[in-house]
Design an enzyme around this catalytic site. Sequence first.
Site, PDB file in Angstrom:
ATOM      1  N   HIS A  60      98.089  24.391 -30.052  1.00 42.22           N
ATOM      2  CA  HIS A  60      98.355  23.211 -28.855  1.00 42.22           C
ATOM      3  C   HIS A  60      99.132  23.522 -27.681  1.00 42.22           C
ATOM      4  CE1 HIS A  60      99.273  19.235 -27.796  1.00 42.22           C
ATOM      5  NE2 HIS A  60      99.009  19.010 -28.893  1.00 42.22           N
ATOM      6  N   ALA A  61      99.554  25.042 -27.954  1.00 43.62           N
ATOM      7  CA  ALA A  61     100.066  26.227 -26.619  1.00 43.62           C
ATOM      8  C   ALA A  61      99.076  26.115 -25.732  1.00 43.62           C
ATOM      9  CB  ALA A  61     100.705  27.028 -26.826  1.00 43.62           C
TER      10      ALA A  61
END
Length: 508
Positions: free
Chosen positions: A137-138
């Site tokens: 998700h980064a």
Amino acid sequence: MRQLTALDAQFLNVESATTAAHVAGLAILDPAAGTVDRRALAELLLDRMHLSPALSLRLAEVPLGLDHPYWAADPCFDLDNHLFEMTLPAPGDDRLLAEAVAELHARRLDRAHPLWEMHLINGLAGGRVAVYTKVHHAAIDGVSGAETLATLLDLTPDGHLRPKCGPSRKSRDVTQDRVPAGDKARAEPPGLAGMLAGAAMRTATHPVRALQSVVRAAEDLDAIPLAAAIPGARLIARAARVVARDRHERPELPSLSVPRTPLNGPISARRRLSFGSLPLPDVRRVARTNGISVNDVVMTLCASALRSWLRERDALPAEPLVAAVPVAVRTARARDLVGNQFSAMVAPMPTNVPDPRERLRAVGTAMSRAKRRFALAPATWPSELCSMLPAPVTSLVTPAIFRLAGLAFPPINLIISNVPGPQFPLYLCGGRVLAYYPLSVLTDMSGGLNITCFSYDGRLDFGIVACPERMDDVWGLLGHLRAALDELLDERVGDELRDGVRVDLVAG
């Protein structure tokens, strides 16, 4: 080279022994018209990786964690670190597939490599195959994740056979390819001296930036979970907007008091998941009949399913549940950037309303108010909250803060996300994509359940991820979703549709 934002870095910081912060999707394919095997997937990936920067960049850490990491080209990129294959045991049904994918979903990604994996899963019943893909998700949010998926898909079965705009790899071993040199040059992070100089500068100026973040977050204090319950939160928010010269009259939000449920509390490292589909035309019919959006109907279905599931366990709270709904704020200019461009609306879910018709109306009212407020002034508080503490402090305290919130102060009950997709068939390596089930993140703070759906080719494909310590029957929730749609069709469309409408929910 692009440095991770505070919001991007937060998805790295939140990872712990019990939390893996990647988003994923499970594609079910009919390979009849193509060749969906490991070599074909490898060729496709290497042909199209240049279209999605998130697939070729790894983290470059700043020494001692003094600043947020950078994205950098991986000089030793090896597809063997990312592409895997497995075969399910007989009978290869959906329950076995869910168990296998749940184990994969629980594992954190290796930060020594670009933060993604793809798993080809053979042995499904009916000759189908599955492709499970996860990306940290980064590196992506919901919109960029859908765009990353789109770069690998074709409109026709033979699309993957046509010449690509990327460099030819026919003469190379596709399992040992490397990132093109031009991409490396553009993706080099600053050297050690540059990193330390940047960290020193950002540390020195952080108090000013933190104060700016506090002021901007205060403008939405009455919309931030937990903070909205502080006495005088609305007055403080109004005063902050006056200081910021924000003249928008924002609709007031209802109480965001979060009830305790079995879904909330510390999570374990284990995961359970289920997946299924509802017919999108039926959902649209309910939306059109009631003058609300498809997303409002999705929220109603989730509220009804959760109400039924909690009632079965004598755990239905008297107050409405509170859900966070991610909202994309990615602009056309930011489309090619790695990282997150999203905010969130927080809204009550009327699980305490017994009548399905009233429940539908209550969802429409609550979501309409939240959307009007967001349209007037898109909330930036997720990013602002992540920016308040210096990077070294944030990386140290985030896991403890999330754990404490799960134990004592849950800000929400769950996250529900609805990602729009194409309404026509797509193909991967010539195989038709029958369904695409999105799978997301669990944390101590957000609770032990995440519901995500993706609209594709006339269906709403639901992916449900749960912690088994918080939800004992993740498949049962799918049955309640089907019953909730049946209920709305009965209530609002008419009994005559019952004989002509089939609700197809894959439950294994």
